[in-house]
Design a protein around this motif. Sequence first.
Motif, PDB file in Angstrom:
ATOM      1  N   HIS A  70       2.882   6.029   0.052  1.00 20.16           N
ATOM      2  CA  HIS A  70       2.114   5.219   0.733  1.00 20.16           C
ATOM      3  C   HIS A  70       0.736   5.100   0.126  1.00 20.16           C
ATOM      4  CE1 HIS A  70       0.356   9.190   2.142  1.00 20.16           C
ATOM      5  NE2 HIS A  70      -0.609   8.369   2.496  1.00 20.16           N
ATOM      6  N   PHE A  71       0.279   5.936  -0.670  1.00 18.10           N
ATOM      7  CA  PHE A  71      -1.300   5.701  -1.159  1.00 18.10           C
ATOM      8  C   PHE A  71      -1.514   4.747  -2.226  1.00 18.10           C
ATOM      9  CE2 PHE A  71      -4.733   8.095  -3.505  1.00 18.10           C
ATOM     10  CZ  PHE A  71      -5.483   8.148  -2.802  1.00 18.10           C
ATOM     11  N   TYR A  72      -2.598   4.196  -2.067  1.00 17.44           N
ATOM     12  CA  TYR A  72      -2.775   3.144  -3.101  1.00 17.44           C
ATOM     13  C   TYR A  72      -2.303   3.197  -4.598  1.00 17.44           C
ATOM     14  CZ  TYR A  72      -7.375   4.714  -5.419  1.00 17.44           C
ATOM     15  OH  TYR A  72      -8.200   5.044  -5.899  1.00 17.44           O
ATOM     16  N   THR A  73      -2.664   4.424  -5.127  1.00 19.40           N
ATOM     17  CA  THR A  73      -2.399   4.635  -6.495  1.00 19.40           C
ATOM     18  C   THR A  73      -0.846   4.463  -6.877  1.00 19.40           C
ATOM     19  OG1 THR A  73      -2.554   7.044  -6.342  1.00 19.40           O
ATOM     20  CG2 THR A  73      -4.355   5.955  -7.112  1.00 19.40           C
ATOM     21  N   GLU A  74      -0.026   4.977  -5.867  1.00 22.12           N
ATOM     22  CA  GLU A  74       1.203   5.109  -5.980  1.00 22.12           C
ATOM     23  C   GLU A  74       1.863   3.820  -5.742  1.00 22.12           C
ATOM     24  OE1 GLU A  74       1.853   7.762  -7.679  1.00 22.12           O
ATOM     25  OE2 GLU A  74      -0.257   8.496  -6.899  1.00 22.12           O
TER      26      GLU A  74
END
Length: 116
Positions: A70-74
Amino acid sequence: MFYVTSHVKGGVTLGRYVFIAVDNMMREPVYDHEYGHVRQSMYLGPLWLLVVALPSGIHCLICRAENYYHFYTERWANALGGIPDYKGEYHHHEDGLIVTCWDTLLELKQKYFPRE
């Protein structure tokens, strides 16, 4: 360049070098996701460390969410790797980004990492 190692969990990208855990070497989306991180580093250059690598590493250490992606980098790495909706399940990449020779990978796994 992809390397299979028993020294990481999941996968780790350092510039154009990707280290994938033995347990993940047969999971096609892991290659795609980590390739997405390689593309991030190509786009951002030295800023990649501050914009992606450090936040991603910290997120990995403290994340308790069911969906790590869910994190932006991922999410961004998934999109760049051709698997925009990937949430950890088995999923094929979009054609043309990565070609993986499964038979060769299986032979390497059996040769260098036999189950006892």
